[in-house]
Design a protein around this motif. Sequence first.
Motif, mmCIF file in Angstrom:
data_model
loop_
_atom_site.group_PDB
_atom_site.id
_atom_site.type_symbol
_atom_site.label_atom_id
_atom_site.label_comp_id
_atom_site.label_asym_id
_atom_site.label_seq_id
_atom_site.Cartn_x
_atom_site.Cartn_y
_atom_site.Cartn_z
ATOM 1 N N ASP A 15 -0.446 0.435 -11.211
ATOM 2 C CA ASP A 15 -1.122 -0.707 -10.612
ATOM 3 C C ASP A 15 -0.322 -1.941 -10.987
ATOM 4 O OD1 ASP A 15 -1.730 -1.211 -13.276
ATOM 5 O OD2 ASP A 15 -3.866 -0.733 -13.083
ATOM 6 N N GLY A 72 0.782 -1.229 0.000
ATOM 7 C CA GLY A 72 0.000 0.000 0.000
ATOM 8 C C GLY A 72 0.812 1.276 0.000
ATOM 9 N N ASN A 73 2.131 1.166 -0.184
ATOM 10 C CA ASN A 73 2.990 2.345 -0.210
ATOM 11 C C ASN A 73 3.199 2.762 -1.667
ATOM 12 O OD1 ASN A 73 4.984 4.315 0.027
ATOM 13 N ND2 ASN A 73 6.106 3.211 1.627
ATOM 14 N N ILE A 74 2.237 3.476 -2.220
ATOM 15 C CA ILE A 74 2.266 3.839 -3.637
ATOM 16 C C ILE A 74 3.422 4.796 -3.935
ATOM 17 C CG2 ILE A 74 0.928 4.752 -5.558
ATOM 18 C CD1 ILE A 74 -0.202 2.199 -4.323
#
Length: 549
Positions: free
Chosen positions: A478, A446-448
Amino acid sequence: MKNKIKHIVFVTVSTFLIISCSNILETDNPSAVTDEFYNSKSGQEKLLVDIYSKYRSVFNTGELQYYGTDLYMAITESPDERMFNGYDASFNSTAGIVGPYWANLYKIVQESNILLSRCSKETPGMTIEEFNSITAQGRVLRALAYYYLVETFGPVPFYSEEQKKVILKVERTPEVEIYKFMVTDLTEAAALLPWKISKPGQISKGAALQLLGKIYLTRAYKSFSESTDFENASKNLDMIIDNSEGNFKLLESYGEVYQQSKQNNSEVIWSIQYGLDRNFIGVGNPQQSSFGFNIVALESDLFDKIQKDYSSMNRFYWVNPKVHELFKNPDIDSRYDATFQREFYVNNTKSLNFGKLGIYFPRWNDVSGITNAAIRFYPFKKDGEYNWYPQSSALPVLKVGADRMPIIKKFKDTQINWEGPGSREDVIFRLSDTYLLSAEAYLGAGNITKALDRINVLRRRAAVTASVRNQMEVTAIDLNFILDERARELLGEHDRWFDLKRTGTLIERAKAYNIFVQKYNNLKLMHLVRPIPQDERNKVQGLDQNPNY
């Protein structure tokens, strides 16, 4: 004579002995060795190099690396190609590929177990540093074999000790247990290995961490995943990127990475060595001839067999034409022209056109029709259809095409004779892949922001000039974008089938890209593992078949 050591899964130990008489790992082939030989330091060192040599076969089994994916396709419709490339209804356990692959991986496992069982601090002449190095390398090589076994076949018989008797009954160990073992073994091995290796081709701390990070990442998608898998994957991969003491770093430009004069460069974490020595090269590295077309056979009036001009091209695999469209901006992305050779100059001295541009492939997005005065001009599409598929009555699914397509030139080998065995190193782990795996791990966690940072480092490097680096950067990603980026960065390199399986995208992407998969319309969840070889099932009790094979 003393009894020979026997391998699990029922094959006699290889009689290869190994010597190391130059600056790379080399092999020899005496007639036999005895069991006692492996109790000596010399025997253990030779056994270790034999284990390395067996990985040549693992990575030369392209049918399990490339077929049935989104990027590559088979060139005919032989039985094995229908099974592994198209997943047709004939797919079964007698396929000629899975048996040797299974047996070779278990040879690696058993030889690693012999090495780890026999090598000790008390071995005559063995220093503590040598003991740590030899045993750590053996543990990494064994873990890699188990990774390919479980990802190819699912639960498999598992052994961590030397097996001295022929095995007649087995049990398939759950994947979750094998994954726990691999994580523990690799963690301990990485702690013992140095960043800097003494010879090209040896396993280093970087190679151990790369495999460990990949195993954490693979497990993160599985039903038995642990909550910290994505985090642990990025942690181990980032150690290579940020803390490798300068031993691993990206080269300035993408085009440098595969220059023949820059083998074993700072971006290479682990590679399998070949070379020009006839006693060592074996069947050679096939990559240089795997992705192209036989120019001389098809254009004999223009081209002659000159290796320095064109690598040997008895094509093994097609690059799916749709791959070219993954390079969204080939005019500013240097990886496109660094990967594909699109111009071929006439080298047949008998031709009146000697020295002229003989074949020209424009970039896929060039619809100008400009031929550059080439004698043969092959645009990407013709009348709205892909123009680089071959015409062949044996392949009715392919309706149009010229049977000529850009060659992947990054593996080009100019030092060998025409159609000779490839001499270049086979790069298995490299730093670009580390960045991509790290990005995938951060995305999963979740660490974009960090995932984008890893991707954009590679994309900025790929820019044709500094002035367009900002155009190469992306602001959103993505999982499918990362897989596309892997294609752009690593085309022709290993593990595409395993990458798609890991990410749960194999079925979706193969159906969308591979016209043979579309033709047979039979790709199912069962195909996420391969069939257990029937010959192995015939030899032992308890080796049940994977479902629906």
